[in-house]
Design a protein around this motif. Structure first.
Motif, short mmCIF file in Angstrom:
data_model
loop_
_atom_site.label_atom_id
_atom_site.label_comp_id
_atom_site.label_asym_id
_atom_site.label_seq_id
_atom_site.Cartn_x
_atom_site.Cartn_y
_atom_site.Cartn_z
N HIS A 363 33.26 49.03 35.19
CA HIS A 363 34.46 49.18 35.63
C HIS A 363 34.51 49.15 37.00
CE1 HIS A 363 36.60 47.42 32.73
NE2 HIS A 363 36.43 47.69 31.76
N HIS A 364 33.87 50.05 37.48
CA HIS A 364 34.68 50.84 39.13
C HIS A 364 33.14 50.37 40.00
CE1 HIS A 364 34.43 53.15 42.48
NE2 HIS A 364 33.47 53.69 42.35
N ASP A 365 31.75 49.34 39.48
CA ASP A 365 31.10 48.77 39.88
C ASP A 365 31.76 47.16 40.58
OD1 ASP A 365 28.84 49.47 39.84
OD2 ASP A 365 28.20 49.07 38.09
N ILE A 366 33.02 46.82 40.16
CA ILE A 366 33.78 45.42 40.91
C ILE A 366 35.27 46.07 40.90
CG2 ILE A 366 35.24 44.02 39.87
CD1 ILE A 366 32.03 43.90 39.60
N LEU A 367 35.44 47.73 40.65
CA LEU A 367 37.04 47.79 40.81
C LEU A 367 37.13 49.16 41.78
CD1 LEU A 367 38.94 46.75 38.00
CD2 LEU A 367 39.08 45.70 40.00
N PRO A 368 38.16 49.06 42.62
CA PRO A 368 38.32 50.97 43.22
C PRO A 368 38.32 51.33 41.85
CG PRO A 368 39.27 49.94 44.51
CD PRO A 368 39.32 48.92 43.01
N HIS A 371 41.81 51.83 39.58
CA HIS A 371 41.92 50.38 39.22
C HIS A 371 40.90 50.35 38.32
CE1 HIS A 371 45.02 48.93 41.35
NE2 HIS A 371 44.17 48.87 42.39
N ALA A 372 39.44 51.02 38.29
CA ALA A 372 38.76 50.93 37.11
C ALA A 372 38.56 52.28 35.68
CB ALA A 372 37.63 51.84 38.11
N ILE A 373 39.84 53.42 36.52
CA ILE A 373 39.79 54.12 35.02
C ILE A 373 41.57 53.56 34.34
CG2 ILE A 373 40.86 56.75 35.01
CD1 ILE A 373 39.65 57.33 37.04
N ASP A 374 42.14 52.91 34.63
CA ASP A 374 43.52 52.29 34.78
C ASP A 374 43.21 51.17 33.63
OD1 ASP A 374 45.30 54.01 35.95
OD2 ASP A 374 45.75 52.98 37.48
N THR A 375 42.09 50.37 34.18
CA THR A 375 41.75 49.83 33.45
C THR A 375 41.21 49.61 32.00
OG1 THR A 375 41.33 48.49 35.05
CG2 THR A 375 39.82 47.39 33.28
N ARG A 377 41.52 53.23 30.22
CA ARG A 377 43.22 53.17 29.12
C ARG A 377 43.34 52.17 29.04
NH1 ARG A 377 44.83 57.82 33.98
NH2 ARG A 377 43.56 59.35 33.36
N ALA A 378 43.29 50.99 29.64
CA ALA A 378 44.18 49.86 28.69
C ALA A 378 43.77 50.09 27.46
CB ALA A 378 43.95 49.12 29.56
N GLY A 379 42.13 49.96 27.62
CA GLY A 379 41.65 49.55 26.27
C GLY A 379 41.52 50.74 25.18
N ALA A 380 42.20 52.03 25.66
CA ALA A 380 42.35 52.93 24.42
C ALA A 380 42.60 53.00 23.22
CB ALA A 380 42.02 54.34 25.41
N LYS A 381 43.87 52.42 23.43
CA LYS A 381 44.87 51.70 22.64
C LYS A 381 45.00 50.40 21.36
CE LYS A 381 50.12 53.05 20.99
NZ LYS A 381 51.33 53.04 21.61
N PRO A 382 44.71 50.70 20.66
CA PRO A 382 45.00 49.19 19.64
C PRO A 382 45.82 48.75 19.81
CG PRO A 382 43.87 51.35 17.93
CD PRO A 382 44.37 51.59 19.35
N ARG A 383 45.98 47.75 19.65
CA ARG A 383 47.49 47.04 19.89
C ARG A 383 47.41 45.84 19.10
NH1 ARG A 383 50.19 47.34 26.09
NH2 ARG A 383 51.45 46.96 24.26
N LEU A 384 48.81 45.28 18.31
CA LEU A 384 48.36 44.31 17.83
C LEU A 384 49.39 42.92 18.69
CD1 LEU A 384 49.64 44.15 13.80
CD2 LEU A 384 47.15 44.16 15.23
N ARG A 385 48.60 42.34 19.33
CA ARG A 385 48.80 41.19 19.78
C ARG A 385 49.49 39.83 19.92
NH1 ARG A 385 48.57 44.18 24.25
NH2 ARG A 385 48.86 42.29 26.10
#
Length: 394
Positions: A363-368, A371-375, A377-385
């Protein structure tokens, strides 16, 4: 200096970001899609994790770069003599060109696969799969007795390992009674993860079996219908088939083969500087290089070419290309992965740690970094969508 890049994937975006550091260079990035897709996380988004870990808009990535022009178009043909690209919307002149179009799904001409299977290689494919699963359980109150994943490469193995837990969350959410289901992973080769070592393959088999996944190797899919599959002459009843196998070079190169030298797999033969022709670089999945097909290779190629362009612009001699192997890491289920680089092999929690590090770096290859860490972390918790708009169901 002006540089045109075709392709908004790992290689194209990385090259554009590197070139954009020099205010004297004007970059024109042409992409068929408005989003950059982080392919290693698609299996995760497909099984209920946040879509933020899998795609981010190109506008966001390049929001601070005034010397990058984003153009959304599909390039169909090239005229190297006139240095012109022809897209569906317009024609574009280039001075220096980087082609980073990535790969596409192929069904090898197998009857019905393109109509009766699902995929997870794009946002649209993921939406269709999730709509199917929600419709089955939510609207019809039905759980498929058998879910089939075709393709024993990293994507298929990752999906098969995560699918069971996702289906269980869906079942609980819709209040359906517990039923016996079977997840089957089908691979035409003698073993899964054929590009990794036999030891890695054995470890993956054991892990998948511990998760309840049935593995079928040396099995050829012959056709697909609404009722299921035919594999090695045997009908398999299922309503849910997910195709993760089969990639081919971007069709642009076959269509324009008069201008490129292609190997038997359709990849472009390049020289020691990744040049296919004067002023035309071909990188990532499109190039005939040793580690072509890996995200890390595309990133490495994009950075290499961009830096060489800057070196030649400054009157310096370009460097010669060398492959870079950072290893392969394949997650299988929660908090478990296989990492392999040469003779080094880590499995289980240490492997999962390596995967986390690889995703943060990716992610850091593309984002600061923030933002890379936030991105990540966003995938760490499974959620139904809800599939229609991917908004969360809590």
């Amino acid at each position: 200096m002006n540089v045109t890049i075709v392709g908004g994937g790992f290689g194209g975006v990385k090259a554009a970001l590197e070139l954009a550091k020099d205010d004297e260079i004007k970059v024109k990035l042409i992409s068929a899609n408005t989003n950059f897709v982080y392919y290693p996380a698609l299996y995760s988004t497909a099984t209920g994790h946040h879509h933020k870990e899998s795609w981010v808009s190109l506008e966001f990535i390049f929001r601070d770069y005034t010397n990058v022009e984003l153009i959304y178009d599909t390039i169909a043909t090239i005229d190297p003599n006139k240095k012109t690209l022809h897209g569906k919307k317009d024609a574009y002149h280039y001075t220096k060109l980087i082609l980073a179009l990535g790969s596409v799904t192929t069904y090898f001409g197998i009857e019905g696969l393109d109509h009766y299977t699902f995929g997870i290689k794009s946002e649209e494919e993921i939406r269709q799969l999730q709509k199917h699963l929600f419709s089955q359980m939510g609207d019809k109150g039905v759980i498929d007795k058998r879910y089939v994943v075709i393709g024993g490469g990293p994507t298929g193995v990752e999906l098969a390992g995560a699918l069971g837990a996702y289906l269980e969350r869906l079942r609980e959410f819709f209040g359906l009674r517990e039923q016996k289901i079977q997840i089957t992973l089908v691979e035409a080769a003698p073993r899964i993860l054929p590009r990794m070592s036999e030891a890695a393959s054995r470890a993956a088999v054991k892990r998948l079996k511990d998760l309840g996944v049935r593995i079928e190797t040396n099995k050829m899919v012959q056709s697909a219908t609404t009722a299921g599959l035919v594999i090695n002459g045997k009908p398999i009843k299922t309503q849910t088939v997910i195709w993760t196998s089969g990639v081919a070079n971007a069709p642009f190169f076959k269509k324009n083969s008069a201008h490129f030298q292609l190997n038997p797999r359709g990849k472009v033969i390049v020289n020691e500087y990744l040049l296919a022709r004067p002023n035309i670089y071909v990188i990532g999945d499109n190039a005939d290089t040793a580690l072509s097909g890996l995200a890390q290779t595309a990133i490495h190629d994009g950075l290499f070419v961009a830096r060489n362009i800057k070196r030649t612009h400054a009157g310096l001699k370009p460097h010669k290309y060398k492959t870079r192997n950072l290893g392969v890491v394949v997650p299988i289920g929660s908090n478990w992965a296989i990492y392999e680089r040469g003779a080094i092999r880590l499995t289980g929690i240490p492997g999962a740690f390596m995967r986390d590090m690889a995703d943060i770096v990716g992610h850091h290859d593309i984002l600061p970094m923030g933002h890379a860490i936030d991105t990540w972390r966003a995938g760490a918790k499974p959620r139904l969508r809800i599939p229609e708009d991917l908004s969360a169901i809590d």
